[in-house]
Design an enzyme around this catalytic site. Sequence first.
Site, PDB file in Angstrom:
ATOM      1  N   ARG A  69      52.641  34.670  40.527  1.00 13.28           N
ATOM      2  CA  ARG A  69      51.714  35.665  41.078  1.00 13.28           C
ATOM      3  C   ARG A  69      50.932  36.378  39.981  1.00 13.28           C
ATOM      4  NH1 ARG A  69      54.262  40.042  44.531  1.00 13.28           N
ATOM      5  NH2 ARG A  69      52.070  40.498  44.982  1.00 13.28           N
ATOM      6  N   ASP A  74      46.113  38.748  37.499  1.00  6.93           N
ATOM      7  CA  ASP A  74      45.417  38.938  36.227  1.00  6.93           C
ATOM      8  C   ASP A  74      43.994  38.397  36.288  1.00  6.93           C
ATOM      9  OD1 ASP A  74      45.110  39.623  33.470  1.00  6.93           O
ATOM     10  OD2 ASP A  74      45.450  37.535  32.948  1.00  6.93           O
ATOM     11  N   GLY A  79      38.759  38.596  34.835  1.00  9.07           N
ATOM     12  CA  GLY A  79      39.091  37.344  34.172  1.00  9.07           C
ATOM     13  C   GLY A  79      40.520  37.263  33.677  1.00  9.07           C
ATOM     14  N   ASP A  81      42.766  37.541  31.177  1.00  8.86           N
ATOM     15  CA  ASP A  81      42.790  38.121  29.834  1.00  8.86           C
ATOM     16  C   ASP A  81      44.020  38.976  29.557  1.00  8.86           C
ATOM     17  OD1 ASP A  81      42.321  40.284  31.451  1.00  8.86           O
ATOM     18  OD2 ASP A  81      40.396  40.847  30.552  1.00  8.86           O
ATOM     19  N   ASN A 101      49.705  46.282  42.986  1.00 15.58           N
ATOM     20  CA  ASN A 101      50.718  45.870  42.013  1.00 15.58           C
ATOM     21  C   ASN A 101      51.960  46.747  41.995  1.00 15.58           C
ATOM     22  OD1 ASN A 101      48.859  43.913  41.280  1.00 15.58           O
ATOM     23  ND2 ASN A 101      48.140  45.012  39.469  1.00 15.58           N
ATOM     24  N   PRO A 170      43.130  42.114  47.087  1.00 15.18           N
ATOM     25  CA  PRO A 170      43.281  42.265  48.539  1.00 15.18           C
ATOM     26  C   PRO A 170      44.640  42.832  48.930  1.00 15.18           C
ATOM     27  CG  PRO A 170      43.616  39.989  47.919  1.00 15.18           C
ATOM     28  CD  PRO A 170      43.211  40.718  46.655  1.00 15.18           C
ATOM     29  N   HIS A 200      52.510  31.061  48.192  1.00 10.31           N
ATOM     30  CA  HIS A 200      53.558  31.734  48.961  1.00 10.31           C
ATOM     31  C   HIS A 200      54.578  30.745  49.509  1.00 10.31           C
ATOM     32  CE1 HIS A 200      50.825  35.487  49.700  1.00 10.31           C
ATOM     33  NE2 HIS A 200      51.344  35.442  48.491  1.00 10.31           N
TER      34      HIS A 200
END
Length: 339
Positions: A69, A74, A79, A81, A101, A170, A200
């Site tokens: 995930r 990320d 991008g 990074d 998160n 999202p 998933h």
Amino acid sequence: MMSAFFISLLHISFFLLFQKTAITAAAAAATQLRPGFYAETCPAAESIVRDVMAKTMKREIRNAASVMRLQFHDCFVNGCDASLLLDDTPDMLGEKLSLSNINSLRSYEVIDGAKAALEQACPGVVSCADIIIMAARDAVVLSGGPNWEVKLGRLDSLTASQEDANRIMPSPRSNASYLIDLFSQFNLSVQDLVALSGSHSIGNGRCFSIVFRLYNQSGTGRPDPAMDPEYREKLDRLCPLGGDGNVTGDLDATPYVFDNQYFKDLVSLRGFLNSDQTLFSLDARTREYVQHFSRDQEVFFAAFVEGMIKMGDLQSGRPGEVRKNCRKVNSPPLHALLK
């Protein structure tokens, strides 16, 4: 004779000139992703990362899904990074505590472990951003999924943005139409969306993410009608109204094996997350791929690999570096130097 103040300014000027030159070169290098990037500078890089993943999955198998995930979370925010890995500082709110998160992403320590092993073998060579990409691939392979050659050569960001993460990522409540529009902003197709949602196939989700589906879908005060009744009863027991939102349930019927069971479950109206189930129940554009992948695992695997590679190509074009510690940047901020 030059004053100490002038000498200090001169030192800062030289430092800034050197840093600007290094950053310019680094930004140019950031676009040159290719397989075998570390073949000469750190030939054991990929085997070191895979070894770390294998060991950490033996300790806790959930680490596979959690690490996989990390690539999505990320790469979608400015991008691929490793901005996701930066801890907060007094001057920067990072992405770890963003809405998508916090209390959700985990296993950052797995990347730390891979970085420590790589720093011992090849100091200052392998970026944290590339470690995420390699580890995500290895999590899939070690869970029984497809293998593929990853393109490497990314740089680590110099900053992170909680605001950007909140704006872009999202929610589990998202539906297929919203996700199609979101993915299209990154030049990812409907097929890419559905295939990448197949991540998933392994892992767990929190009751917090689905309680609205069970008791108040779309504000109706009733459960989601696009849910198998027996499956809903099972989730009712797992996630009672007013219960612990951090209790977790399996995202599909084979949560530790990377396969196409996830798509079979969606066809059977047994998708755990709203954002998953609507791929079959709501939108004909995504339903076609869900049905196809549910019938042919090899087709799903091929589409998943294609999607992961395309997602891995996302770059911001911003300057970067190879961090020594994935949780913080190497160089002190400018205001500290001036002080």
